[in-house]
Design a protein around this motif. Structure first.
Motif, PDB file in Angstrom:
ATOM      1  N   ALA A   1      -4.418  -5.957   0.145  1.00  9.61           N
ATOM      2  CA  ALA A   1      -4.125  -4.544  -0.103  1.00  9.61           C
ATOM      3  C   ALA A   1      -5.195  -3.882  -0.970  1.00  9.61           C
ATOM      4  O   ALA A   1      -5.334  -2.655  -0.955  1.00  9.61           O
ATOM      5  CB  ALA A   1      -2.755  -4.402  -0.762  1.00  9.61           C
ATOM      6  N   GLN A   2      -5.960  -4.685  -1.693  1.00 10.01           N
ATOM      7  CA  GLN A   2      -7.048  -4.157  -2.530  1.00 10.01           C
ATOM      8  C   GLN A   2      -8.367  -4.003  -1.762  1.00 10.01           C
ATOM      9  O   GLN A   2      -9.308  -3.395  -2.278  1.00 10.01           O
ATOM     10  CB  GLN A   2      -7.295  -5.100  -3.715  1.00 10.01           C
ATOM     11  CG  GLN A   2      -6.171  -5.135  -4.728  1.00 10.01           C
ATOM     12  CD  GLN A   2      -6.441  -6.156  -5.822  1.00 10.01           C
ATOM     13  OE1 GLN A   2      -6.759  -7.318  -5.541  1.00 10.01           O
ATOM     14  NE2 GLN A   2      -6.339  -5.737  -7.066  1.00 10.01           N
ATOM     15  N   ALA A   3      -8.421  -4.535  -0.541  1.00  6.36           N
ATOM     16  CA  ALA A   3      -9.684  -4.604   0.191  1.00  6.36           C
ATOM     17  C   ALA A   3      -9.982  -3.288   0.916  1.00  6.36           C
ATOM     18  O   ALA A   3      -9.200  -2.849   1.769  1.00  6.36           O
ATOM     19  CB  ALA A   3      -9.646  -5.758   1.191  1.00  6.36           C
ATOM     20  N   TRP A   4     -11.121  -2.677   0.606  1.00  3.94           N
ATOM     21  CA  TRP A   4     -11.493  -1.409   1.245  1.00  3.94           C
ATOM     22  C   TRP A   4     -11.707  -1.562   2.746  1.00  3.94           C
ATOM     23  O   TRP A   4     -11.547  -0.607   3.514  1.00  3.94           O
ATOM     24  CB  TRP A   4     -12.764  -0.860   0.585  1.00  3.94           C
ATOM     25  CG  TRP A   4     -12.488  -0.277  -0.768  1.00  3.94           C
ATOM     26  CD1 TRP A   4     -12.389  -0.969  -1.938  1.00  3.94           C
ATOM     27  CD2 TRP A   4     -12.241   1.090  -1.078  1.00  3.94           C
ATOM     28  NE1 TRP A   4     -12.092  -0.101  -2.972  1.00  3.94           N
ATOM     29  CE2 TRP A   4     -12.008   1.173  -2.474  1.00  3.94           C
ATOM     30  CE3 TRP A   4     -12.201   2.258  -0.325  1.00  3.94           C
ATOM     31  CZ2 TRP A   4     -11.735   2.363  -3.120  1.00  3.94           C
ATOM     32  CZ3 TRP A   4     -11.941   3.462  -0.975  1.00  3.94           C
ATOM     33  CH2 TRP A   4     -11.708   3.507  -2.356  1.00  3.94           C
TER      34      TRP A   4
ATOM     35  N   GLN B   1       2.317   1.442  -3.685  1.00  3.58           N
ATOM     36  CA  GLN B   1       1.300   1.577  -4.737  1.00  3.58           C
ATOM     37  C   GLN B   1       1.904   1.249  -6.111  1.00  3.58           C
ATOM     38  O   GLN B   1       1.902   2.060  -7.042  1.00  3.58           O
ATOM     39  CB  GLN B   1       0.705   2.991  -4.739  1.00  3.58           C
ATOM     40  CG  GLN B   1      -0.161   3.316  -3.533  1.00  3.58           C
ATOM     41  CD  GLN B   1      -1.480   2.564  -3.535  1.00  3.58           C
ATOM     42  OE1 GLN B   1      -2.132   2.426  -4.575  1.00  3.58           O
ATOM     43  NE2 GLN B   1      -1.868   2.054  -2.371  1.00  3.58           N
TER      44      GLN B   1
ATOM     45  N   GLU C   1      -7.032   4.054   4.556  1.00  2.00           N
ATOM     46  CA  GLU C   1      -5.797   4.001   3.780  1.00  2.00           C
ATOM     47  C   GLU C   1      -6.120   3.943   2.288  1.00  2.00           C
ATOM     48  O   GLU C   1      -7.209   3.531   1.887  1.00  2.00           O
ATOM     49  CB  GLU C   1      -4.979   2.746   4.143  1.00  2.00           C
ATOM     50  CG  GLU C   1      -4.350   2.770   5.506  1.00  2.00           C
ATOM     51  CD  GLU C   1      -3.474   1.552   5.746  1.00  2.00           C
ATOM     52  OE1 GLU C   1      -2.787   1.531   6.787  1.00  2.00           O
ATOM     53  OE2 GLU C   1      -3.485   0.622   4.903  1.00  2.00           O
ATOM     54  N   LYS C   2      -5.161   4.349   1.479  1.00  2.00           N
ATOM     55  CA  LYS C   2      -5.335   4.237   0.032  1.00  2.00           C
ATOM     56  C   LYS C   2      -5.233   2.772  -0.365  1.00  2.00           C
ATOM     57  O   LYS C   2      -4.243   2.104  -0.078  1.00  2.00           O
ATOM     58  CB  LYS C   2      -4.269   5.049  -0.704  1.00  2.00           C
ATOM     59  CG  LYS C   2      -4.441   5.033  -2.225  1.00  2.00           C
ATOM     60  CD  LYS C   2      -3.401   5.907  -2.921  1.00  2.00           C
ATOM     61  CE  LYS C   2      -3.612   5.879  -4.432  1.00  2.00           C
ATOM     62  NZ  LYS C   2      -2.600   6.720  -5.136  1.00  2.00           N
ATOM     63  N   VAL C   3      -6.267   2.265  -1.014  1.00  2.00           N
ATOM     64  CA  VAL C   3      -6.257   0.864  -1.414  1.00  2.00           C
ATOM     65  C   VAL C   3      -5.436   0.687  -2.689  1.00  2.00           C
ATOM     66  O   VAL C   3      -5.182   1.642  -3.436  1.00  2.00           O
ATOM     67  CB  VAL C   3      -7.690   0.317  -1.632  1.00  2.00           C
ATOM     68  CG1 VAL C   3      -8.499   0.432  -0.365  1.00  2.00           C
ATOM     69  CG2 VAL C   3      -8.378   1.028  -2.791  1.00  2.00           C
TER      70      VAL C   3
ATOM     71  N   ARG D   1       0.821  -1.217   0.000  1.00  2.00           N
ATOM     72  CA  ARG D   1       0.000   0.000   0.000  1.00  2.00           C
ATOM     73  C   ARG D   1       0.854   1.265   0.000  1.00  2.00           C
ATOM     74  O   ARG D   1       0.497   2.268  -0.629  1.00  2.00           O
ATOM     75  CB  ARG D   1      -0.942   0.000   1.201  1.00  2.00           C
ATOM     76  CG  ARG D   1      -2.163  -0.878   0.980  1.00  2.00           C
ATOM     77  CD  ARG D   1      -3.246  -0.595   1.986  1.00  2.00           C
ATOM     78  NE  ARG D   1      -4.510  -1.209   1.595  1.00  2.00           N
ATOM     79  CZ  ARG D   1      -5.614  -1.182   2.321  1.00  2.00           C
ATOM     80  NH1 ARG D   1      -5.598  -0.561   3.500  1.00  2.00           N
ATOM     81  NH2 ARG D   1      -6.719  -1.745   1.897  1.00  2.00           N
TER      82      ARG D   1
ATOM     83  N   HIS E   1      -9.876  -3.366   4.740  1.00  2.00           N
ATOM     84  CA  HIS E   1      -8.631  -3.574   5.473  1.00  2.00           C
ATOM     85  C   HIS E   1      -8.037  -2.218   5.829  1.00  2.00           C
ATOM     86  O   HIS E   1      -7.677  -1.429   4.953  1.00  2.00           O
ATOM     87  CB  HIS E   1      -7.634  -4.374   4.624  1.00  2.00           C
ATOM     88  CG  HIS E   1      -6.281  -4.519   5.285  1.00  2.00           C
ATOM     89  ND1 HIS E   1      -6.047  -5.396   6.313  1.00  2.00           N
ATOM     90  CD2 HIS E   1      -5.106  -3.864   5.064  1.00  2.00           C
ATOM     91  CE1 HIS E   1      -4.786  -5.299   6.693  1.00  2.00           C
ATOM     92  NE2 HIS E   1      -4.189  -4.373   5.962  1.00  2.00           N
ATOM     93  N   ASN E   2      -7.955  -1.927   7.116  1.00  2.00           N
ATOM     94  CA  ASN E   2      -7.476  -0.616   7.582  1.00  2.00           C
ATOM     95  C   ASN E   2      -8.169   0.526   6.826  1.00  2.00           C
ATOM     96  O   ASN E   2      -7.548   1.275   6.078  1.00  2.00           O
ATOM     97  CB  ASN E   2      -5.956  -0.503   7.415  1.00  2.00           C
ATOM     98  CG  ASN E   2      -5.207  -1.408   8.359  1.00  2.00           C
ATOM     99  OD1 ASN E   2      -5.746  -1.870   9.364  1.00  2.00           O
ATOM    100  ND2 ASN E   2      -3.949  -1.670   8.043  1.00  2.00           N
ATOM    101  N   PRO E   3      -9.488   0.663   6.997  1.00  2.00           N
ATOM    102  CA  PRO E   3     -10.243   1.695   6.281  1.00  2.00           C
ATOM    103  C   PRO E   3      -9.619   3.077   6.456  1.00  2.00           C
ATOM    104  O   PRO E   3      -9.143   3.440   7.530  1.00  2.00           O
ATOM    105  CB  PRO E   3     -11.627   1.627   6.941  1.00  2.00           C
ATOM    106  CG  PRO E   3     -11.727   0.237   7.466  1.00  2.00           C
ATOM    107  CD  PRO E   3     -10.344  -0.117   7.907  1.00  2.00           C
TER     108      PRO E   3
END
Length: 243
Positions: free
Chosen positions: A140-143, A109, A149-151, A106, A145-147
């Motif tokens: 890392a693509q999951a919205w 990127q 953060e930039k996915v 993340r 996961h740690n909302p």
């Protein structure tokens, strides 16, 4: 300011990125990319036989391997190299390691990623790394996961060439001409003092892939005169506007 072009290499052991995609690293750095290398281990147990035969301790082996890899990274103009020190033979790829690698993905990127073949019975650290990388890419693509953060988007994962190619089910679909940066890759190769036996082996691999590049860029009727190349296998479909 626009976001920089980035790429991420996830290497099971500290030398893998040199042999298998050093040319891609140096070339993309030259093209303006910021290439990050994440080494999951130093390859201290399984890929440092010469050092053990010399009577080195575990800490000494790790320190030597780290220095060799740092020197190789300098030779390749690597933007950033990180050592996760997860042990090897086997790698410890538990939840803590997973969280660390997701954070790296993340943060970087990457526009594309590079890692190992999906099957490697000679070194299961390699194929476990690729399964691990695919899982981390997914997280890392999951919205959720740690909302906040930039996915991650959907970067291609290229699988670089394994050592025993025919035994791995690895089939290249992409060849990259690395002739203009070959001197950098060879310099990086020669930083890996503990594995002299691979220096000429991977030079020969690059020469063979150069031949494949020439054949596939026009063959004998005008193919580009690439002397050295690297081969990669893409995991996901590539989207293009023209062929």
């Amino acid at each position: 300011m626009s976001n920089p072009k980035t790429a991420l290499v996830i290497s099971a052991h500290a030398a893998d990125f040199v042999w298998r995609c050093g040319g891609a690293i140096a070339l993309h750095q030259k093209l303006g990319y910021e290439v990050t290398v994440a080494c999951l281990s130093f390859g201290e147990r399984g890929e440092s036989a010469r050092l053990w035969k010399e009577g080195k301790s575990l800490d000494e082996v790790k320190a030597i391997r780290r220095k060799e890899s740092e020197n190789a990274a300098v030779a390749l103009d690597v933007h950033d190299i990180q050592f996760l020190d997860l042990g090897d033979y086997p790698l410890d790829l538990g939840e803590e390691a997973q969280a660390r690698v997701v954070d790296i993905i993340r943060a970087v990127q990457p526009r594309f990623m590079l890692s190992h073949s999906q099957y490697d019975p000679y070194n299961t650290d390699h194929m476990r790394t690729t399964e691990f990388v695919l899982t981390c890419r997914m997280i890392a693509q999951a919205w959720g996961h740690n909302p906040g953060e930039k996915v991650l988007g959907a970067p291609q994962l290229y699988l670089f060439e394994p050592h025993q190619t025919e035994q791995m089910g690895w089939k290249p679909d992409t060849f990259l001409d690395i002739t203009e940066v070959w001197d950098k890759k060879r310099a990086a190769i020669e930083c890996m003092e503990g594995q002299h036996h691979l220096w000429d082996f991977y030079t020969n691999v690059a020469e063979n892939r150069g031949n494949h590049f020439r054949r596939n860029s026009g063959g004998q009727a005008g193919g580009r005169a690439a002397k050295y190349a690297e081969g990669f296998q893409s995991v996901f479909p590539r989207t293009v506007d023209e062929l």
